[in-house]
Design an enzyme around this catalytic site. Structure first.
Site, PDB file in Angstrom:
ATOM      1  N   HIS A 325       0.834  -1.203   0.000  1.00  0.00           N
ATOM      2  CA  HIS A 325       0.000   0.000   0.000  1.00  0.00           C
ATOM      3  C   HIS A 325       0.872   1.257   0.000  1.00  0.00           C
ATOM      4  CE1 HIS A 325      -3.225   2.767   1.421  1.00  0.00           C
ATOM      5  NE2 HIS A 325      -2.228   3.286   2.121  1.00  0.00           N
ATOM      6  N   GLU A 326       1.872   1.287   0.889  1.00  0.00           N
ATOM      7  CA  GLU A 326       2.743   2.464   0.985  1.00  0.00           C
ATOM      8  C   GLU A 326       3.533   2.681  -0.308  1.00  0.00           C
ATOM      9  OE1 GLU A 326       2.653   4.652   3.338  1.00  0.00           O
ATOM     10  OE2 GLU A 326       1.219   3.492   4.514  1.00  0.00           O
ATOM     11  N   HIS A 329       1.634   4.407  -3.022  1.00  0.00           N
ATOM     12  CA  HIS A 329       1.652   5.882  -2.998  1.00  0.00           C
ATOM     13  C   HIS A 329       2.804   6.409  -3.840  1.00  0.00           C
ATOM     14  CE1 HIS A 329      -1.614   6.572  -0.259  1.00  0.00           C
ATOM     15  NE2 HIS A 329      -1.080   5.883   0.718  1.00  0.00           N
ATOM     16  N   GLU A 405      -5.739   7.030  -0.918  1.00  0.00           N
ATOM     17  CA  GLU A 405      -5.725   5.814  -0.100  1.00  0.00           C
ATOM     18  C   GLU A 405      -6.419   4.660  -0.823  1.00  0.00           C
ATOM     19  OE1 GLU A 405      -4.101   5.303   2.752  1.00  0.00           O
ATOM     20  OE2 GLU A 405      -3.314   7.331   2.453  1.00  0.00           O
TER      21      GLU A 405
END
Length: 465
Positions: A325-326, A329, A405
């Site tokens: 997920h990070e 970004h 997100e």
């Protein structure tokens, strides 16, 4: 009544408009918080759609924790708004400026040393803010966080940390402010361009040095030990061409049992930082010296049990999903987009500041009848005059953040991490006692991350173990 207000001198109109908008924002925030507190009070049973996600005991703990936090936020917010209003009404800003002037003269500088007086003013203002905010911080840490099992600090450690933070802040704030004021003074008609470029350079330098030189002053950073997790993280980074150089574990458990992860660095020098509380296999909170097989029974032994008595954190596959997920970004350009938006906003604000700084009525409105100090101008324009714009921008950035997100979650899902991210989000929500039910208006205005249920729905219907 309206006519009498508009009949007032322009400086009075400015003052009352600033005060009125400040209270309008506060009342709006208080109304939103009231709506959310009503949710905390009325939702006492796990909703049916959450039955497979959260047990009733954890649900009740999170409800009480968030209710306590909301009540604390109400009283601290009321105090802050009242304090700010009294400072404005009683002329606290010009009074402190005069005190700073007296101190400047006593240490051997004349009244024409505006930058020196500005630095003294800034030091006194931050000291005042630190002392008035300390009781609230102590209560939050040693009453609320302690009550709900998150605080890991002693009072001595807390106070030492507060002093250290104040000193480090001053060591950065004072030189940067003095240089900024000097640039504005000598910059001529295009000072706002030079001031913007200076703040851009400072922000880039601080981002570059923070994790290597500033953060270690407060927390211990150690390389993630060689092993399966580190190898898997490096392989995942390579798979998307993320230029990873190091993976660190930060000792967050000495402060709190809350967990987190982030990456930092520019260009080809990226580092990943994992809080030890995030790592099921490394967290000291899971190593209390008691046999691990006994822990499941200990979890239910007491509703007041602290996190150190229960298994906390995520397993390796879930950690990889969180990092997926990070890294999403980064891969999707969210970090760069946020920097660009921030700098565009900064340039706009400095440009408008250049237009407004010559308006004497702005200074008179806040009690500066005979002088127009640059630092005070920055404070008045950026903090008070721009406040409506800042509120609108904050809301827009919150909406954008939620969109980012969802996109980062989708990126992790595309990497084949949907199931692991699904379970990781549930674990992190439990570990941090996040309450999964939110008022729609409160959520829309405040949540930079989508509510848990929305994220889980977006990840898809994944079977639970």
């Amino acid at each position: 009544m309206v006519e009498s207000i508009f009949d007032l001198p322009v400086e009075k109109q400015i003052f009352y408009a600033v005060l009125g908008f400040s209270w309008t924002v506060y009342l709006w925030e208080a109304y939103l918080s009231y709506r959310q507190r009503s949710i905390y009070r009325s939702t006492t049973h796990v909703p049916q759609e959450l039955g497979k996600i959260m047990d009733s005991e954890t649900f009740e703990k999170s409800r009480l924790y968030q209710l306590d936090k909301s009540n604390f936020s109400f009283w601290s917010g009321l105090y802050s708004e009242t304090e700010g209003t009294l400072i404005l009404l009683l002329g606290g800003i010009p009074f402190l400026w005069d005190v700073a002037g007296s101190v400047t003269i006593r240490i051997g500088f004349g009244s024409d040393y505006e930058i020196t007086q500005s630095l003294v003013f800034l030091t006194l203002a931050t000291l005042f803010s630190a002392f008035t905010g300390l009781p609230w911080s102590v209560y939050n840490t040693f009453v609320i966080e302690e009550k709900h099992g998150f605080n890991q600090q002693t009072l001595g450690f807390f106070l030492k940390d507060a002093v250290k933070k104040f000193i480090v802040t001053q060591c950065i704030l004072l030189p940067v402010t003095s240089l900024l004021l000097y640039i504005i003074k000598i910059g001529g008609d295009y000072f706002f361009i030079y001031a913007w470029l200076f703040t851009l350079a400072v922000s880039l330098v601080l981002v570059t040095i923070y994790a290597d030189y500033i953060a270690p002053l407060f927390d211990k950073f150690t390389p993630l030990p060689e092993g399966e997790l580190k190898t898997d993280i490096e392989d995942m980074a390579k798979s998307i061409s993320f230029p990873l150089t190091k993976v660190y574990v930060v000792e967050g458990s000495k402060r709190s049992s809350h967990s987190n992860a982030y990456f930092y660095g520019f260009f080809k020098n990226k580092r990943i930082v994992l809080f030890d509380t995030l790592l099921e296999d490394y967290s000291p909170l899971n190593k209390s010296g008691e046999p691990q097989p006994e822990q499941p029974e200990r979890e239910d032994a007491s509703s007041d049990a602290k996190p150190k008595n229960k298994k906390q954190g995520c397993n390796n596959q879930e950690i990889l999903a969180v990092l997926g997920h990070e890294l999403g970004h980064w891969k999707l350009g969210h970090t760069v987009k946020n920097i660009v938006i921030s700098q565009m906003n900064s340039f706009l604000c400095f440009s408008l500041f250049a237009v407004m700084i010559g308006r004497k009525e702005l200074f008179v409105a806040f009690g500066f009848n005979d002088s127009q100090p640059t630092l005070i101008g920055l404070m008045i324009i950026f903090q008070f005059i721009f406040s409506p714009y800042n509120e609108l921008l904050s809301f827009c950035l919150t909406v954008l953040s939620r969109r980012f997100e969802f996109q980062a979650d989708a990126f992790a899902r595309a990497m084949g991490k949907a199931s692991e991210l699904y379970s990781a989000l549930i674990k992190l929500n439990k570990d941090n006692l996040g309450f999964p039910v939110a008022d729609w208006l409160f959520s829309m205005w405040h949540y930079s991350h989508p509510p848990l249920l929305e994220r889980l729905r977006a990840l898809g219907s994944i079977k639970q173990d």
